[in-house]
Design an enzyme around this catalytic site. Structure first.
Site, PDB file in Angstrom:
ATOM      1  N   GLU A 265      18.637 -19.409  -3.735  1.00  0.00           N
ATOM      2  CA  GLU A 265      18.012 -20.518  -4.469  1.00  0.00           C
ATOM      3  C   GLU A 265      19.003 -21.564  -4.989  1.00  0.00           C
ATOM      4  O   GLU A 265      18.979 -21.927  -6.164  1.00  0.00           O
ATOM      5  CB  GLU A 265      17.138 -19.954  -5.600  1.00  0.00           C
TER       6      GLU A 265
ATOM      7  N   GLU B 107      10.251 -12.649   1.060  1.00  0.00           N
ATOM      8  CA  GLU B 107       9.579 -12.289  -0.205  1.00  0.00           C
ATOM      9  C   GLU B 107       8.098 -12.639  -0.126  1.00  0.00           C
ATOM     10  O   GLU B 107       7.536 -13.282  -1.018  1.00  0.00           O
ATOM     11  CB  GLU B 107      10.241 -13.031  -1.382  1.00  0.00           C
TER      12      GLU B 107
HETATM   13  O1  9MR Z   1      10.095  -9.962  -8.669  1.00  0.00           O
HETATM   14  C1  9MR Z   1      11.163 -10.252  -9.538  1.00  0.00           C
HETATM   15  C2  9MR Z   1      10.711 -10.054 -10.996  1.00  0.00           C
HETATM   16  O2  9MR Z   1      10.448  -8.686 -11.243  1.00  0.00           O
HETATM   17  C3  9MR Z   1      11.769 -10.577 -11.933  1.00  0.00           C
HETATM   18  O3  9MR Z   1      11.270 -10.529 -13.262  1.00  0.00           O
HETATM   19  C4  9MR Z   1      12.133 -11.995 -11.565  1.00  0.00           C
HETATM   20  C5  9MR Z   1      13.164 -12.503 -12.536  1.00  0.00           C
HETATM   21  O4  9MR Z   1      13.936 -13.510 -12.126  1.00  0.00           O
HETATM   22  O5  9MR Z   1      12.601 -12.043 -10.238  1.00  0.00           O
HETATM   23  C6  9MR Z   1      11.618 -11.686  -9.307  1.00  0.00           C
HETATM   24  O6  9MR Z   1      12.087 -11.807  -7.990  1.00  0.00           O
HETATM   25  C7  9MR Z   1      12.468 -13.125  -7.565  1.00  0.00           C
HETATM   26  C8  9MR Z   1      13.532 -12.951  -6.495  1.00  0.00           C
HETATM   27  O7  9MR Z   1      14.580 -12.151  -6.966  1.00  0.00           O
HETATM   28  C9  9MR Z   1      14.055 -14.300  -6.043  1.00  0.00           C
HETATM   29  N1  9MR Z   1      12.986 -15.172  -5.617  1.00  0.00           N
HETATM   30  C10 9MR Z   1      11.846 -15.305  -6.502  1.00  0.00           C
HETATM   31  C11 9MR Z   1      11.337 -13.913  -6.896  1.00  0.00           C
HETATM   32  C12 9MR Z   1      10.086 -14.012  -7.738  1.00  0.00           C
HETATM   33  O8  9MR Z   1      10.419 -14.604  -8.965  1.00  0.00           O
END
Ligand code: 9MR
Length: 369
Positions: free
Chosen positions: A155, A260
């Site tokens: 990102e 994802e």
């Molecule tokens: O699914 C993840 C969630 O449990 C966390 O709280 C969150 C915090 O930043 O991150 C989520 O996963 C993210 C992933 O690592 C990167 N792309 C976006 C995802 C959804 O937010």
């Protein structure tokens, strides 16, 4: 307890299969249905890695051949202080995948989010560079030969395709991205290296991603693939932009993965899209319209969206290495709590009890053609 869950899920799979395909065939799975196309992955929560989620305990080895750690390898979890690493959960995760001979993804080395406080307190560019070198070197070499693919940088782009002004960009300038890939390649020479982001199928952000990848390549660093995260919305999956992106990214000589995947079925607050985790909105019952179950028409739309999506993915199977869902079942999804906490969402192929949904059978049918 484990046995009861296994029986429930197997019974549901068999009855669904009988309705959809010739009776007498063994119940299929996602990983079998797409075995000649691409890997099928899922993100695992800490509870699932520790086998405390009964539904996932059955579904993960049965349906998936690739895994991604939802949170346990992020910087705040694995490297909480300058001189302290905590490998407990990450080791458990890698052991989980090794025992089951799964394709193991590392997520993620360099990301502006979920950073521990000490990184934000670093003042000088030299110290931040040292942090980055040590972080990548320590973690990527620890799992070299076991983690099959790293999301090296996550990102780094804004929606308009410019570089996000993250702590890394601010102190190190744009070259931190190529540098991260070089460091990862040194530490884990046999591991695939990916750039990962959401909305990069959208034209402006896609242009930024193409430029970013070209710069990594021009610097002499190795990049093997790009991850389109695939956080999409019901009835609005960007099929055309996705096809164009697969073509454009693979023209750079790299693989494309959907990393994802989920399809949000709930209303979105105005003016928001993508997966920017810092966006948060207050609870509101009107924004949580299906606490007791998804209406049939929406269930059907979800199945159609997934079916159409997998038809496209199979069409480009030469270019696509992996398709990973962001969670095993609806109960686990981050979308129950983002961008509004405490909602009931239905974005995946398995329900809260771990039972396959209509969308599951439609996806499976695409793989079996
Ligand atoms: O699914 C993840 C969630 O449990 C966390 O709280 C969150 C915090 O930043 O991150 C989520 O996963 C993210 C992933 O690592 C990167 N792309 C976006 C995802 C959804 O937010």
């Amino acid at each position: 307890m484990k046995r009861k869950w296994s029986l429930l899920i197997i019974a549901a799979l068999i009855s669904g299969c009988a309705g959809n395909r010739k009776i007498g065939r063994a119940p299929a799975s996602l990983k079998e249905a797409f075995k000649n196309d691409f890997l099928i992955g899922t993100a695992l929560s800490a509870g699932q890695i520790g086998e405390r989620d009964a539904g996932a305990r059955v579904l993960v080895p049965q349906q998936f051949n690739a895994i991604t750690p939802e949170n346990v390898m992020k910087c705040e979890a694995i490297h909480p202080q300058w001189n302290r690493y905590d490998y407990k959960l990450a080791d458990e995760y890698v052991n989980y995948g090794s025992r089951r001979q799964m394709f193991i993804v590392g997520h993620t080395l360099i990301w502006h989010s979920q950073l521990p406080g000490f990184v934000h307190r670093i003042k000088s560019p030299d110290s931040l560079r040292l942090f980055m070198q040590q972080h990548i070197h320590t973690i990527a070499s620890r799992y070299a030969g076991r983690v099959n693919s790293w999301d090296v940088v996550n990102e780094a782009l804004n929606e308009d395709g410019t570089l996000r002004r993250s702590v890394f960009f601010e102190k190190l300038g744009p070259s931190y991205i190529a540098e991260a890939f070089k460091l990862a390649a040194e530490a884990a020479p046999g591991t695939l290296l990916y750039y990962n982001d959401y909305n990069i199928e959208q034209p402006a952000k896609r242009r930024g991603a193409i430029e970013l990848i070209r710069k990594i390549q021009a610097s002499g660093a190795r990049i093997d693939g790009v991850g389109i995260q695939g956080h999409w919305h019901l009835g609005q999956v960007p099929f055309r932009d996705l096809e164009q992106s697969i073509a454009d990214f693979s023209a750079l000589g790299i693989k494309v993965a959907i990393t994802e995947l989920d399809i949000n079925v709930l209303p979105r607050p105005k003016n928001m899209s993508g997966a920017e985790v810092s966006q948060k909105f207050a609870s509101d019952p009107e924004m949580n319209p299906y606490p007791n179950g998804l209406p049939a028409a929406l269930e059907e739309q979800l199945a159609k969206d997934y079916e159409q999506l997998f038809k496209i993915l199979v069409k480009y199977k030469q270019q696509i290495s992996r398709v990973t869902f962001w969670g095993v079942h609806d109960g686990q999804s981050w979308l129950n709590n983002w961008p509004i906490p405490g909602r009931t969402n239905y974005p995946l192929l398995f329900d809260r009890q771990g039972r396959p949904k209509p969308a599951y059978y439609r996806v499976l049918a695409v793989g079996e053609k």
